[in-house]
Design a protein around this motif. Structure first.
Motif, mmCIF file in Angstrom:
data_model
loop_
_atom_site.group_PDB
_atom_site.id
_atom_site.type_symbol
_atom_site.label_atom_id
_atom_site.label_comp_id
_atom_site.label_asym_id
_atom_site.label_seq_id
_atom_site.Cartn_x
_atom_site.Cartn_y
_atom_site.Cartn_z
ATOM 1 N N PRO A 1 13.017 5.787 -9.636
ATOM 2 C CA PRO A 1 12.680 5.811 -8.214
ATOM 3 C C PRO A 1 11.176 5.921 -7.938
ATOM 4 O O PRO A 1 10.680 5.340 -6.973
ATOM 5 N N GLU A 2 10.462 6.609 -8.800
ATOM 6 C CA GLU A 2 9.010 6.720 -8.623
ATOM 7 C C GLU A 2 8.336 5.352 -8.797
ATOM 8 O O GLU A 2 7.394 5.010 -8.077
ATOM 9 N N ALA A 3 8.835 4.570 -9.728
ATOM 10 C CA ALA A 3 8.305 3.221 -9.944
ATOM 11 C C ALA A 3 8.528 2.360 -8.700
ATOM 12 O O ALA A 3 7.648 1.605 -8.285
ATOM 13 N N ALA A 4 9.705 2.490 -8.108
ATOM 14 C CA ALA A 4 10.012 1.727 -6.892
ATOM 15 C C ALA A 4 9.067 2.114 -5.763
ATOM 16 O O ALA A 4 8.541 1.239 -5.049
ATOM 17 N N GLN A 5 8.827 3.397 -5.586
ATOM 18 C CA GLN A 5 7.927 3.861 -4.525
ATOM 19 C C GLN A 5 6.494 3.394 -4.776
ATOM 20 O O GLN A 5 5.788 3.005 -3.843
ATOM 21 N N ASN A 6 6.074 3.433 -6.033
ATOM 22 C CA ASN A 6 4.732 2.975 -6.366
ATOM 23 C C ASN A 6 4.588 1.479 -6.106
ATOM 24 O O ASN A 6 3.561 1.018 -5.613
ATOM 25 N N PHE A 7 5.612 0.705 -6.440
ATOM 26 C CA PHE A 7 5.597 -0.734 -6.168
ATOM 27 C C PHE A 7 5.426 -0.988 -4.677
ATOM 28 O O PHE A 7 4.595 -1.802 -4.266
ATOM 29 N N ILE A 8 6.195 -0.273 -3.860
ATOM 30 C CA ILE A 8 6.097 -0.441 -2.401
ATOM 31 C C ILE A 8 4.688 -0.116 -1.926
ATOM 32 O O ILE A 8 4.100 -0.869 -1.147
ATOM 33 N N LYS A 9 4.142 0.979 -2.400
ATOM 34 C CA LYS A 9 2.798 1.391 -1.979
ATOM 35 C C LYS A 9 1.752 0.361 -2.390
ATOM 36 O O LYS A 9 0.878 -0.006 -1.600
ATOM 37 N N LEU A 10 1.830 -0.124 -3.628
ATOM 38 C CA LEU A 10 0.878 -1.127 -4.096
ATOM 39 C C LEU A 10 1.043 -2.446 -3.364
ATOM 40 O O LEU A 10 0.066 -3.125 -3.054
ATOM 41 N N TYR A 11 2.281 -2.821 -3.086
ATOM 42 C CA TYR A 11 2.556 -4.107 -2.442
ATOM 43 C C TYR A 11 2.185 -4.094 -0.961
ATOM 44 O O TYR A 11 1.561 -5.020 -0.461
ATOM 45 N N LEU A 12 2.554 -3.037 -0.270
ATOM 46 C CA LEU A 12 2.314 -2.981 1.168
ATOM 47 C C LEU A 12 1.001 -2.297 1.546
ATOM 48 O O LEU A 12 0.543 -2.419 2.670
ATOM 49 N N GLY A 13 0.425 -1.561 0.614
ATOM 50 C CA GLY A 13 -0.872 -0.936 0.843
ATOM 51 C C GLY A 13 -0.903 -0.059 2.067
ATOM 52 O O GLY A 13 -0.055 0.806 2.255
ATOM 53 N N GLU A 14 -1.867 -0.311 2.911
ATOM 54 C CA GLU A 14 -2.104 0.528 4.087
ATOM 55 C C GLU A 14 -0.953 0.516 5.089
ATOM 56 O O GLU A 14 -0.866 1.396 5.938
ATOM 57 N N LEU A 15 -0.063 -0.428 4.999
ATOM 58 C CA LEU A 15 1.086 -0.444 5.905
ATOM 59 C C LEU A 15 2.025 0.734 5.676
ATOM 60 O O LEU A 15 2.765 1.120 6.563
ATOM 61 N N THR A 16 1.987 1.284 4.456
ATOM 62 C CA THR A 16 2.883 2.401 4.150
ATOM 63 C C THR A 16 2.242 3.749 4.402
ATOM 64 O O THR A 16 2.912 4.770 4.379
ATOM 65 N N ASP A 17 0.933 3.762 4.653
ATOM 66 C CA ASP A 17 0.226 5.026 4.883
ATOM 67 C C ASP A 17 -0.641 4.887 6.119
ATOM 68 O O ASP A 17 -1.772 4.404 6.048
ATOM 69 N N PRO A 18 -0.135 5.294 7.291
ATOM 70 C CA PRO A 18 -0.871 5.120 8.549
ATOM 71 C C PRO A 18 -2.234 5.806 8.558
ATOM 72 O O PRO A 18 -3.122 5.406 9.275
ATOM 73 N N GLU A 19 -2.423 6.826 7.726
ATOM 74 C CA GLU A 19 -3.700 7.517 7.683
ATOM 75 C C GLU A 19 -4.796 6.644 7.086
ATOM 76 O O GLU A 19 -5.977 6.881 7.306
ATOM 77 N N ASP A 20 -4.410 5.620 6.306
ATOM 78 C CA ASP A 20 -5.391 4.722 5.695
ATOM 79 C C ASP A 20 -5.844 3.614 6.646
ATOM 80 O O ASP A 20 -6.757 2.882 6.342
ATOM 81 N N SER A 21 -5.187 3.487 7.786
ATOM 82 C CA SER A 21 -5.514 2.399 8.722
ATOM 83 C C SER A 21 -6.793 2.658 9.466
ATOM 84 O O SER A 21 -7.213 3.726 9.707
#
Length: 80
Positions: free
Chosen positions: A60-80
């Motif tokens: 599951p950690e690999a899946a979450q990391n993939f999402i974060k790397l693939y979607l980037g700032e879309l998954t972390d509103p603080e980075d926008s």
């Protein structure tokens, strides 16, 4: 090519998941995963969702990391 190949390569190497294992989980030929991995082709949006499901079944950690790397700032509103 897009971010999918970079994200996939990073995650597979980081979590020691083989291209063959992912291909088996997805029900595709290893050559398909190879082309994504080496950024020769991008998976479709539907396939990205299937990649997340397959990674989640392995780590599951690999899946979450993939999402974060693939979607980037879309998954972390603080980075926008």
């Amino acid at each position: 090519m897009g971010r999918a190949g970079y994200a996939l390569k990073t995650v597979l190497e980081t979590y020691d998941i083989s291209q063959n294992r992912l291909a088996t989980l997805l029900g595709v030929r290893r050559s398909v995963v190879f082309r994504w991995f080496h950024e020769q082709r991008d998976p479709t949006a539907e396939t990205v969702a299937e990649i997340v499901k397959a990674l989640n079944s392995v780590n599951p950690e690999a899946a979450q990391n993939f999402i974060k790397l693939y979607l980037g700032e879309l998954t972390d509103p603080e980075d926008s």
